[in-house]
Every structure is written in structure tokens, then in C-alpha cells.
Scaffold this motif. Structure first.
Motif, PDB file in Angstrom:
ATOM      1  N   UNK A 135       0.835  -1.207   0.000  1.00  0.00           N
ATOM      2  CA  UNK A 135       0.000   0.000   0.000  1.00  0.00           C
ATOM      3  C   UNK A 135       0.865   1.250   0.000  1.00  0.00           C
ATOM      4  N   UNK A 136       1.906   1.261   0.841  1.00  0.00           N
ATOM      5  CA  UNK A 136       2.829   2.402   0.881  1.00  0.00           C
ATOM      6  C   UNK A 136       3.498   2.608  -0.469  1.00  0.00           C
ATOM      7  N   UNK A 137       3.934   1.517  -1.066  1.00  0.00           N
ATOM      8  CA  UNK A 137       4.638   1.582  -2.358  1.00  0.00           C
ATOM      9  C   UNK A 137       3.724   2.094  -3.457  1.00  0.00           C
ATOM     10  N   UNK A 138       2.518   1.535  -3.556  1.00  0.00           N
ATOM     11  CA  UNK A 138       1.636   1.906  -4.667  1.00  0.00           C
ATOM     12  C   UNK A 138       1.084   3.310  -4.491  1.00  0.00           C
ATOM     13  N   UNK A 139       0.947   3.778  -3.251  1.00  0.00           N
ATOM     14  CA  UNK A 139       0.521   5.168  -3.043  1.00  0.00           C
ATOM     15  C   UNK A 139       1.565   6.135  -3.587  1.00  0.00           C
ATOM     16  N   UNK A 140       2.840   5.833  -3.358  1.00  0.00           N
ATOM     17  CA  UNK A 140       3.914   6.678  -3.901  1.00  0.00           C
ATOM     18  C   UNK A 140       3.917   6.637  -5.429  1.00  0.00           C
ATOM     19  N   UNK A 141       3.795   5.443  -5.985  1.00  0.00           N
ATOM     20  CA  UNK A 141       3.793   5.297  -7.444  1.00  0.00           C
ATOM     21  C   UNK A 141       2.579   6.003  -8.053  1.00  0.00           C
ATOM     22  N   UNK A 142       1.453   5.957  -7.334  1.00  0.00           N
ATOM     23  CA  UNK A 142       0.252   6.636  -7.809  1.00  0.00           C
ATOM     24  C   UNK A 142       0.431   8.140  -7.855  1.00  0.00           C
ATOM     25  N   UNK A 143       1.150   8.688  -6.852  1.00  0.00           N
ATOM     26  CA  UNK A 143       1.418  10.138  -6.869  1.00  0.00           C
ATOM     27  C   UNK A 143       2.272  10.509  -8.070  1.00  0.00           C
ATOM     28  N   UNK A 144       3.205   9.655  -8.405  1.00  0.00           N
ATOM     29  CA  UNK A 144       4.044   9.899  -9.581  1.00  0.00           C
ATOM     30  C   UNK A 144       3.212   9.884 -10.868  1.00  0.00           C
ATOM     31  N   UNK A 145       2.261   8.962 -10.936  1.00  0.00           N
ATOM     32  CA  UNK A 145       1.436   8.840 -12.145  1.00  0.00           C
ATOM     33  C   UNK A 145       0.322   9.878 -12.211  1.00  0.00           C
ATOM     34  N   UNK A 146       0.215  10.726 -11.181  1.00  0.00           N
ATOM     35  CA  UNK A 146      -0.873  11.692 -11.168  1.00  0.00           C
ATOM     36  C   UNK A 146      -2.200  11.046 -10.869  1.00  0.00           C
ATOM     37  N   UNK A 147      -2.155   9.963 -10.049  1.00  0.00           N
ATOM     38  CA  UNK A 147      -3.342   9.205  -9.652  1.00  0.00           C
ATOM     39  C   UNK A 147      -4.019   8.508 -10.822  1.00  0.00           C
ATOM     40  N   UNK A 148      -3.346   8.420 -11.979  1.00  0.00           N
ATOM     41  CA  UNK A 148      -3.854   7.645 -13.098  1.00  0.00           C
ATOM     42  C   UNK A 148      -3.221   6.259 -13.062  1.00  0.00           C
ATOM     43  N   UNK A 149      -3.861   5.308 -13.724  1.00  0.00           N
ATOM     44  CA  UNK A 149      -3.294   3.966 -13.791  1.00  0.00           C
ATOM     45  C   UNK A 149      -2.435   3.844 -15.048  1.00  0.00           C
ATOM     46  N   UNK A 150      -1.662   2.782 -15.115  1.00  0.00           N
ATOM     47  CA  UNK A 150      -0.854   2.505 -16.293  1.00  0.00           C
ATOM     48  C   UNK A 150      -1.002   1.019 -16.590  1.00  0.00           C
ATOM     49  N   UNK A 151      -1.128   0.667 -17.865  1.00  0.00           N
ATOM     50  CA  UNK A 151      -1.310  -0.725 -18.238  1.00  0.00           C
ATOM     51  C   UNK A 151      -0.104  -1.559 -17.830  1.00  0.00           C
ATOM     52  N   UNK A 152      -0.330  -2.810 -17.479  1.00  0.00           N
ATOM     53  CA  UNK A 152       0.766  -3.698 -17.090  1.00  0.00           C
ATOM     54  C   UNK A 152       1.827  -3.793 -18.186  1.00  0.00           C
ATOM     55  N   UNK A 153       1.375  -3.818 -19.427  1.00  0.00           N
ATOM     56  CA  UNK A 153       2.316  -3.918 -20.552  1.00  0.00           C
ATOM     57  C   UNK A 153       3.122  -2.648 -20.750  1.00  0.00           C
ATOM     58  N   UNK A 154       2.719  -1.557 -20.092  1.00  0.00           N
ATOM     59  CA  UNK A 154       3.442  -0.288 -20.242  1.00  0.00           C
ATOM     60  C   UNK A 154       4.442  -0.041 -19.112  1.00  0.00           C
ATOM     61  N   UNK A 155       4.546  -0.985 -18.195  1.00  0.00           N
ATOM     62  CA  UNK A 155       5.557  -0.875 -17.131  1.00  0.00           C
ATOM     63  C   UNK A 155       6.888  -1.319 -17.727  1.00  0.00           C
ATOM     64  N   UNK A 156       7.693  -0.333 -18.115  1.00  0.00           N
ATOM     65  CA  UNK A 156       8.975  -0.630 -18.762  1.00  0.00           C
ATOM     66  C   UNK A 156      10.101   0.139 -18.083  1.00  0.00           C
ATOM     67  N   UNK A 157      11.302  -0.041 -18.585  1.00  0.00           N
ATOM     68  CA  UNK A 157      12.481   0.567 -17.974  1.00  0.00           C
ATOM     69  C   UNK A 157      12.409   2.086 -17.973  1.00  0.00           C
ATOM     70  N   UNK A 158      11.923   2.673 -19.060  1.00  0.00           N
ATOM     71  CA  UNK A 158      11.846   4.131 -19.141  1.00  0.00           C
ATOM     72  C   UNK A 158      10.912   4.703 -18.072  1.00  0.00           C
TER      73      UNK A 158
END
Length: 402
Positions: A135-158
Motif C-alpha cells: 500500500x505504501x509503495x503503490x501510493x507513492x507510485x500513484x502520486x508519480x502517475x498523477x493518480x492515473x493507472x498505467x497498463x501492465x504492458x506499459x511498465x517498462x524501464x523508461x
């Protein structure tokens, strides 16, 4: 086929930042997807729908705009990818379907929605600590994404490198950044195992190690200053100081272990407990300063030794976490009052004990045993055949020096 555009909505106050949003049009029906991305009017070129980089802006602003430009590009590509997926089904779809997939990842799995599902499953099977970590991890990642989701296939190195840069620009230290990265990697690998995406090794270019902590210890004179502070008029700060000192007195016991200490753990002047982190059983000779702290507080209504978990009708773990936050907040303020060079937390007591023990020429093997470091191979070698009386002697030596 549906189209996607990025548009700018100016603030009603001309000097303030406006916001960006995505406009999706399909069969002449337009829908908006709002974002939290902010820009000044002069930073947006409306005819070309692109960010403007003025020559005299500072590096921080330039980096922000560059990162935002990449985010807009990725999000529009993601929307276009959703549209392509819907087109390939051959079935009729509406603008609302595109927006729904983007926001909730319904039927088209997103990383955040997948993680929320994993967290729910972990909670159901009683793995609360892992659920809290995710929960702590995904909350931080969500702030980075602007509270939008990202497709699993779009989780890449960049994407992950951009997230690491986001953490750095937010002042996050390397160890904390690594904590987030390792958590995300564990979640990502779960998705790979379930064959919901293919392994792209997106974390190969970011830091996932652990830096050796070198600045969490304080000398004996600082421990004395903390002990001798007059906090009579500040009961919560006084309680935080007592918890800090109890940790120091007990060879750097962690906060979670202190929280779950029970009265039955103290028997015949020996305090015994099992470390929450490793499961190792430790024994501590009971000393006078430990008893003085216990005597200050009324814990008659609970089986616990310290007043951290105080209400048996409420969730114990939530009480422990709330108390940990309160204690460390009060300790931080005490540290600022003493003008310490490092933030004061309960963990400083643990590092302080080890550092002071080393300065007293106490052997490393005894320090390792005292702190329960049985999870490290090198420490296990030291602990092979150690008499626990040596540990008690070492602790007594330190408390007498205090």
C-alpha cells in the motif's frame, strides 16, 4: 475511430497555473479526463497542443516540464492503445468505455488496479505487513502517475527510471527509493507469474540495493542529554523520550518489539521476547532504569508491558502504527531542540547502542548477539557458541557509563 487530444484549462486567476486534461472524441461524443498536471498559460501552445520551454526558466522548472511532456506522451499513447484494443474486438463501444478503461482498467488490467487486488488478497489471508508495504509503495507510485493507472504492458524501464528521478527530485533518500523499487518489482513479478504481462526487466536500470546507514548513531553524551531533558509539562514528548530510552536500555529493541512486549515476558529479572522481524528469541537482564520507566505508566487494563497498545477492543496493529508515528514525530522535534545533525527516531537508539558498545571495545560478536542480527551469514558465524551472560555484562557496562 476515436481521437485523443491534450487541452489546457486556464485558471480564473490569470497569474495562476491552469490544468491539463485529455479530451476523447468518438462518434462525435466528447468526454474529458481531468489531471492534476499544472502549467502557466505561457507554458502551453494551444494550436500545437504542446508544452513551451522558455529560454530563461530555471533547471527545476525545465526538468518538471520535460517530465510532464513525457507523461503526456505516455498517457496519450496509453489512451490510443486502449482504443486499438477496443477496435480489435470488433464490437461497438462508446466514449465512456474508453474513459472507463483508462480510469479503472476494467477488463484491461492496469498496474495500480492489479496491485489493489493483490493487497486485498493479502489482507484476506492475514498477511497484513506485506499488504501495508504494498500500500505504501503503490501510493507513492500513484502520486508519480498523477493518480492515473498505467497498463501492465506499459511498465517498462523508461517509466521506472522516470519514477526514480521523480523520487530524487522529491528529496527521497536512496534507501527509501530502493524500498519503493523493490516493492514495485515484487508486485510486477506477481503479474508476470500470473502471465498477465511478459517479463521486461523494467527495474534493471534503477537502484534496488541498500546503502549502509552511517549517520544514525549518536554519542553517549547525547543520550544523556535526551535522558535529562525536563519534559514535565509535555507528557507526549516525555512518553516519546521514555520509549527512546527504553529501547536504548534494552540494547536497541525495535519499536514493534517494544509494542508487543507482555508482562509475562518479564520473569525472574529476565526479559525474554521474540523479534518480530527474524523470530529470534532474545533474553535481557532486567535493569533498574527499565523498571523506572515501567513504573511511570498504568497498564493495568492490558497484558502489555508498555502503554503503546492500550485498548484491547481496538485494532492492535493500528494502535502500534499510530503510536510509532506519534513517538517519532515527538522525537524529531526533541532532536531539533537539541540541534542534532540527524533526525531523532527510535532507530537512533538502536544504532546508538551499537556504536557506543563498539566504542567501549565490546567484541563485535557480543554486539551482534545483543541486537539479534542472526539474519546475516557473517553474524551467524559470530553467534555460533556465545554465552548470553556476556551480552548482559556488555549492556550493564553501557548503562553504568550512562
Amino acid at each position: 475511430m476515436a481521437t485523443v487530444k491534450v487541452k489546457f484549462r486556464a485558471s480564473s486567476v490569470p497569474t495562476k497555473e491552469g490544468t491539463l486534461f485529455y479530451q476523447v472524441i468518438h462518434k462525435r461524443v466528447a468526454r474529458q479526463i481531468n489531471t492534476s498536471y499544472k502549467l502557466y498559460p505561457y507554458e502551453w501552445n494551444t494550436p500545437n497542443a504542446e508544452i513551451v520551454f522558455l529560454p530563461d526558466i530555471g533547471n527545476n522548472r525545465r526538468n518538471y516540464l520535460a517530465s510532464l511532456k513525457d507523461t503526456l506522451h505516455e498517457n496519450t499513447n496509453r489512451l490510443k492503445g486502449i482504443i486499438l484494443c477496443l477496435e480489435r474486438t470488433g464490437e461497438d463501444y462508446a466514449t465512456e468505455d474508453i474513459v472507463k478503461h483508462y480510469l479503472t482498467s476494467s477488463n484491461i488490467e492496469g498496474f495500480i488496479s492489479f496491485t489493489r487486488g493483490v493487497i486485498q488478497q493479502l489482507e484476506q489471508i492475514g498477511k497484513q505487513r506485506t499488504a501495508e508495504r504494498y500500500t505504501t509503495v503503490i501510493n507513492s507510485f500513484g502520486r508519480f502517475l498523477g493518480e492515473n493507472d498505467v497498463l501492465l504492458d506499459e511498465v517498462n524501464s523508461n517509466l521506472i527510471v522516470r519514477y526514480e528521478n521523480f523520487l530524487k527530485s522529491s528529496g527521497v533518500c536512496p534507501n527509501t527509493s530502493s524500498f519503493y523499487m523493490r516493492g514495485l518489482r515484487a508486485i510486477y513479478n506477481r503479474a508476470v507469474e500470473k502471465e498477465m504481462t511478459v517479463q521486461r526487466y523494467p527495474f534493471k536500470h534503477v537502484y534496488t540495493g541498500i546503502d549502509r546507514t552511517t549517520k544514525r548513531a549518536v554519542p553517549l553524551k547525547i543520550i544523556r542529554q535526551i535522558r535529562e531533558l525536563d519534559l514535565t509539562l509535555y507528557p507526549m514528548a516525555d512518553f516519546a523520550r521514555d520509549i527512546f530510552m527504553f529501547s536504548f536500555y534494552t540494547r536497541g529493541m525495535s519499536f514493534i518489539d517494544m509494542a508487543y512486549l507482555k508482562k509475562k515476558d518479564l520473569h525472574n529479572s529476565i526479559l525474554s521476547y521474540r523479534r518480530q522481524k527474524t523470530g529470534q528469541k532474545l533474553f535481557i537482564k532486567w535493569e533498574k532504569p527499565m523498571q523506572e520507566i515501567i513504573d511511570k505508566y498504568d497498564t493495568g487494563n492490558t497484558p502489555y508491558l508498555l502503554p503503546i497498545i492500550k485498548d484491547m477492543n481496538l485494532d492492535e496493529r493500528r494502535q502500534y502504527k499510530n503510536a510509532a508515528h506519534l513517538v517519532n514525530d515527538k522525537l524529531r522535534k526533541l532532536g531539533e531542540k537539541l540541534e542534532l545533525a540527524i533526525p531523532l527516531t527510535t532507530y537512533v537508539a538502536r544504532h546508538g547502542w551499537a556504536s557506543i558498545a563498539k566504542s567501549k571495545n565490546i567484541p563485535l560478536s557480543i554486539i551482534s548477539e545483543a541486537m539479534g542480527h542472526d539474519s546475516e551469514k557473517t553474524t551467524r558465524i559470530y553467534l555460533a557458541s556465545l554465552d548470553t551472560s556476556a551480552v548482559d555484562k556488555a549492556n550493564s557496562q553501557i548503562l553504568k557509563a550512562l
